[in-house]
Design a protein around this motif. Structure first.
Motif, PDB file in Angstrom:
ATOM      1  N   ALA A 335     -21.184   2.270 -15.059  1.00 38.45           N
ATOM      2  CA  ALA A 335     -22.197   2.502 -14.520  1.00 38.45           C
ATOM      3  C   ALA A 335     -23.793   1.831 -14.732  1.00 38.45           C
ATOM      4  O   ALA A 335     -23.928   1.516 -13.689  1.00 38.45           O
ATOM      5  N   LEU A 336     -23.860   1.589 -15.751  1.00 34.06           N
ATOM      6  CA  LEU A 336     -25.491   0.907 -15.948  1.00 34.06           C
ATOM      7  C   LEU A 336     -24.623  -0.776 -15.500  1.00 34.06           C
ATOM      8  O   LEU A 336     -25.884  -1.277 -14.446  1.00 34.06           O
ATOM      9  N   ALA A 337     -23.606  -1.081 -15.066  1.00 31.79           N
ATOM     10  CA  ALA A 337     -23.222  -2.288 -14.724  1.00 31.79           C
ATOM     11  C   ALA A 337     -23.741  -2.156 -13.248  1.00 31.79           C
ATOM     12  O   ALA A 337     -23.804  -3.058 -12.787  1.00 31.79           O
ATOM     13  N   THR A 338     -22.801  -1.249 -12.760  1.00 25.23           N
ATOM     14  CA  THR A 338     -22.858  -1.284 -10.968  1.00 25.23           C
ATOM     15  C   THR A 338     -24.436  -1.161 -10.554  1.00 25.23           C
ATOM     16  O   THR A 338     -25.105  -1.575  -9.921  1.00 25.23           O
ATOM     17  N   CYS A 339     -25.090   0.093 -11.081  1.00 25.56           N
ATOM     18  CA  CYS A 339     -26.507  -0.388 -11.427  1.00 25.56           C
ATOM     19  C   CYS A 339     -26.966  -1.811 -10.625  1.00 25.56           C
ATOM     20  O   CYS A 339     -28.161  -1.696  -9.820  1.00 25.56           O
ATOM     21  N   ALA A 340     -26.873  -2.147 -12.015  1.00 25.21           N
ATOM     22  CA  ALA A 340     -27.808  -2.982 -12.358  1.00 25.21           C
ATOM     23  C   ALA A 340     -27.485  -4.758 -10.861  1.00 25.21           C
ATOM     24  O   ALA A 340     -28.505  -5.413 -10.522  1.00 25.21           O
ATOM     25  N   SER A 377     -25.295   2.415   0.543  1.00 22.19           N
ATOM     26  CA  SER A 377     -24.105   3.508   0.590  1.00 22.19           C
ATOM     27  C   SER A 377     -24.771   4.097   0.261  1.00 22.19           C
ATOM     28  O   SER A 377     -24.767   4.463  -1.401  1.00 22.19           O
ATOM     29  N   SER A 378     -24.387   6.207   0.008  1.00 21.76           N
ATOM     30  CA  SER A 378     -24.282   7.050  -0.725  1.00 21.76           C
ATOM     31  C   SER A 378     -22.856   6.466  -1.562  1.00 21.76           C
ATOM     32  O   SER A 378     -23.031   7.614  -3.383  1.00 21.76           O
ATOM     33  N   ASP A 379     -21.791   5.938  -1.717  1.00 23.84           N
ATOM     34  CA  ASP A 379     -21.410   5.976  -2.757  1.00 23.84           C
ATOM     35  C   ASP A 379     -21.796   4.231  -3.435  1.00 23.84           C
ATOM     36  O   ASP A 379     -20.844   3.418  -4.460  1.00 23.84           O
ATOM     37  N   SER A 380     -22.965   3.905  -3.406  1.00 23.07           N
ATOM     38  CA  SER A 380     -23.059   2.120  -3.768  1.00 23.07           C
ATOM     39  C   SER A 380     -23.466   2.493  -5.181  1.00 23.07           C
ATOM     40  O   SER A 380     -22.437   0.982  -5.667  1.00 23.07           O
ATOM     41  N   LEU A 381     -23.550   3.823  -5.995  1.00 29.43           N
ATOM     42  CA  LEU A 381     -23.049   4.050  -7.488  1.00 29.43           C
ATOM     43  C   LEU A 381     -22.174   4.237  -7.723  1.00 29.43           C
ATOM     44  O   LEU A 381     -21.463   4.525  -9.339  1.00 29.43           O
ATOM     45  N   SER A 382     -21.084   5.417  -7.353  1.00 28.16           N
ATOM     46  CA  SER A 382     -19.781   6.199  -7.537  1.00 28.16           C
ATOM     47  C   SER A 382     -18.947   5.977  -6.788  1.00 28.16           C
ATOM     48  O   SER A 382     -17.350   6.242  -7.526  1.00 28.16           O
ATOM     49  N   GLY A 383     -18.387   4.989  -6.373  1.00 28.10           N
ATOM     50  CA  GLY A 383     -17.538   4.787  -5.143  1.00 28.10           C
ATOM     51  C   GLY A 383     -16.662   3.157  -6.043  1.00 28.10           C
ATOM     52  O   GLY A 383     -16.195   2.774  -4.949  1.00 28.10           O
ATOM     53  N   ARG A 384     -17.583   2.174  -6.695  1.00 30.93           N
ATOM     54  CA  ARG A 384     -17.322   1.191  -7.247  1.00 30.93           C
ATOM     55  C   ARG A 384     -16.058   1.089  -8.531  1.00 30.93           C
ATOM     56  O   ARG A 384     -17.007   1.764  -8.949  1.00 30.93           O
TER      57      ARG A 384
END
Length: 399
Positions: A335-340, A377-384
């Motif tokens: 999740a941290l990598a996705t956010c960064a 998008s709304s799934d930018s942090l949850s759907g990757r």
């Protein structure tokens, strides 16, 4: 790797801008000597009348003009961002401050004294036919920005620099302060280069394309100015807290991993969605938004992520951090990598790690980067489908 821009997404955005025509552009205005619709301050006859016939400039040449405009801003109006900065207290020159410490943070993921940078790779889009190809950058130059004089950069951030820095509110505060200062300078860079983009990016293209490009440039400038208003408000809180050594209103959350993750980064942004896809705030609502500063670095031989923020009435950032804290511990590194990669342009990573990823994995990161550049998008942090494996060693919730 896929292309820098998703052609369909950009086409939809540009078609919308042409249809809306927010600048009130006219291909053949009645008064040729009236102000040009692009807001350049020039008369239309001497501005956009012949824009389609003008020769397109190579991206590298435009990049050089942008760099020159940014350098002029630094020389002409920039000053040290320390809360007590003045002609009497500062050393003579603003230096290249590291947002991520060179020794320990960057060096922990470096190979041959280099790391990979997406931001540097964006400078070679033309050469790479629109592909984002991460570029190598030396530790001396990675993560630097002209934010502080040498005296204040050394003295202010010393408690957060060493490998034995404590995971406490002061450390988080200093890391957040520097990340916010970085964002301030980057926004000022955007404003300083606005004229270069306005005068050059739509050369040699159709009127419809000119409308889309100029509308986009103007929209970015408006958003940047609103963001600067918010950054100024946040920085006033940081300045006051630092001068008074009172961090009681500031909130921090640390997560320490049991190993060194293959990336580091620093920055501050206004979270629109949390890690579960819930809406937190709308960037189109104007000023008065909440921010979060995130620093990913290495302390004591382990990766540490520090979240820092000032809570406000609509509680957006508290909810953002809570959604991360509520994730299973074995999901936090991914999740941290996705956010960064989604939110921070100022991120650096280990070359062998990147080259060891599969094509699909690299594409997933590439989509995160491109998504952040175009529209969240709304799934930018949850759907990757991003996977970075590491265990959580310890959590420090200083809220």
């Amino acid at each position: 790797m896929s292309k820098f821009s998703d052609a369909r997404q950009f086409e939809q955005i540009f078609q919308g801008l042409v249809a809306e025509n927010p600048l009130g552009a006219s291909e053949n205005p009645i008064n040729a000597y009236g102000p040009c619709w692009c807001k350049s301050g020039k008369k239309w006859k001497f501005c956009h009348k012949s824009r389609r016939a003008q020769k397109q400039l190579p991206f590298g040449q435009i990049r050089s003009l942008i760099t020159e405009a940014q350098a002029q801003w630094v020389e002409g109006s920039h000053f040290c961002l320390h809360p007590s900065a003045s002609a009497e207290t500062c050393s003579p020159k603003v230096i290249g401050s590291h947002t991520v410490q060179r020794n320990g943070g960057l060096s922990a993921i470096a190979e041959d004294n280099h790391v990979l940078s997406t931001k540097k790779g964006l400078l070679s889009l033309e050469k790479n036919d629109g592909d984002i190809v991460p570029a190598r950058i030396g530790l001396k130059d990675a993560s630097t920005f002209p934010g502080f004089c040498n005296k204040h950069d050394t003295s202010m951030f010393l408690p957060a620099e060493g490998q034995d820095a404590a995971l406490n509110k002061e450390t988080a505060f200093l890391l957040s302060f520097r990340a916010l200062a970085y964002e301030y300078v980057m926004k000022q860079y955007n404003i300083a280069s606005h004229g270069v983009k306005r005068d050059n990016l739509d050369r040699g293209v159709s009127f419809a394309q000119q409308v889309a490009v100029q509308s986009w440039i103007d929209g970015v400038a408006k958003g940047t100015r609103m963001a600067l208003d918010d950054i100024g408000r946040w920085k006033a809180k940081y300045d006051s807290a630092y001068i008074n050594q009172d961090y009681s209103g500031y909130r921090a959350y640390f997560v320490e991993f049991d190993s060194v993750l293959p990336f580091v980064g620093a920055g501050a942004f206004m979270p629109e969605f949390d890690f579960l896809g819930n809406t937190l705030q709308s960037l189109g609502a104007g000023a008065g938004l909440e921010h979060v500063a995130i620093n990913v670095t290495v302390l004591g031989g382990k990766t540490v992520a520090a979240f820092g923020w000032w809570p406000e009435s609509h509680d957006a950032t508290n909810r953002f951090v809570e959604s991360f804290a509520g994730l299973p511990d074995d999901a936090k590194a991914s999740a941290l990598a996705t956010c960064a990669f989604e939110h921070l342009e100022n991120v650096y990573y280990r070359e062998s790690w990147w080259k060891g990823l599969s094509t699909d994995e690299q594409r997933a990161f590439d989509e995160l980067i491109r998504g952040g550049l175009i529209r969240k998008s709304s799934d930018s942090l949850s759907g990757r489908n991003i996977r970075v494996r590491a265990s959580v060693a310890e959590l420090f919730d200083l809220r």
